[in-house]
Enzyme design. Sequence first.
Site, PDB file in Angstrom:
ATOM      1  N   GLU A 135     -18.405 -26.787 -26.541  1.00 45.77           N
ATOM      2  CA  GLU A 135     -17.007 -26.703 -26.110  1.00 45.77           C
ATOM      3  C   GLU A 135     -16.296 -28.032 -26.327  1.00 45.77           C
ATOM      4  O   GLU A 135     -15.134 -28.067 -26.749  1.00 45.77           O
ATOM      5  CB  GLU A 135     -16.942 -26.294 -24.640  1.00 45.77           C
ATOM      6  CG  GLU A 135     -17.382 -24.859 -24.392  1.00 45.77           C
ATOM      7  CD  GLU A 135     -17.450 -24.497 -22.919  1.00 45.77           C
ATOM      8  OE1 GLU A 135     -17.475 -23.294 -22.613  1.00 45.77           O
ATOM      9  OE2 GLU A 135     -17.485 -25.422 -22.077  1.00 45.77           O
ATOM     10  N   ASP A 183     -13.111 -25.394 -23.648  1.00 45.48           N
ATOM     11  CA  ASP A 183     -13.283 -24.062 -23.058  1.00 45.48           C
ATOM     12  C   ASP A 183     -11.999 -23.254 -23.191  1.00 45.48           C
ATOM     13  O   ASP A 183     -12.028 -22.061 -23.503  1.00 45.48           O
ATOM     14  CB  ASP A 183     -13.683 -24.226 -21.590  1.00 45.48           C
ATOM     15  CG  ASP A 183     -13.782 -22.899 -20.863  1.00 45.48           C
ATOM     16  OD1 ASP A 183     -14.642 -22.083 -21.242  1.00 45.48           O
ATOM     17  OD2 ASP A 183     -13.000 -22.667 -19.930  1.00 45.48           O
TER      18      ASP A 183
END
Length: 228
Positions: A121, A49
Amino acid sequence: MKIAADIRAFQTRLGHEFDRPALLVQALTHASMSSPNRDDNQRLEFLGDRVLGLVMAEALLAQDAAASEGQLAPRFNALVRKEACADVARQIDLGAVLKLGRSEMLSGGRRKEALLGDAMEAVIAAVYLDAGYEAARGVVLRLWGGRIGAVKQDARDAKTALQEWAQARGLPPPDYAELHRSGPDHAPVFTIAARLSSGESAEATAGSKRQAEQAAARALLDGLENDT
């Protein structure tokens, strides 16, 4: 480490061949499949992320040197939100190689937006740990590709934009009503209506209530803009 054929094919779709394929396997392993001898992808998701965020922040700054923070922030959010990550995951058929526990598999986990977004992610983090930031940056920019160039000048989500449109005209916030739900429990489909107190409305259908509400709000906004 011997790599299964489906994982090798996924590396091709991803655009990165791993020196340490165990990182990719971990990135593709959902918590429902973890064990004392198998790590899941949650820690990698946390790192990915942040890597994705840095790549997108750099790309947006390079794309528009005159944009203010207030303009950049909604564009950034549109590119890194879970829905965008899940869309990219579908683009490279990440769901086909997700490692899921039986219960998650039976409940349609390979198609779930949250699982796909999280795994995307985690895969970005795996590339970063395997080959460094420039390699991860290259993968992200290639996969996100046209999304960066096409992100709207005002990328606020449609529900926020519709609410602001209504408030600017002295109207109460829009109302969202579920009109219909179909499909099995593990893959429901929702039809939602977005309505204004002044009588205007629009409908949309999607695989989650949030997506359907956003699509209905966008359809209503588009109709209002065409009317004016």
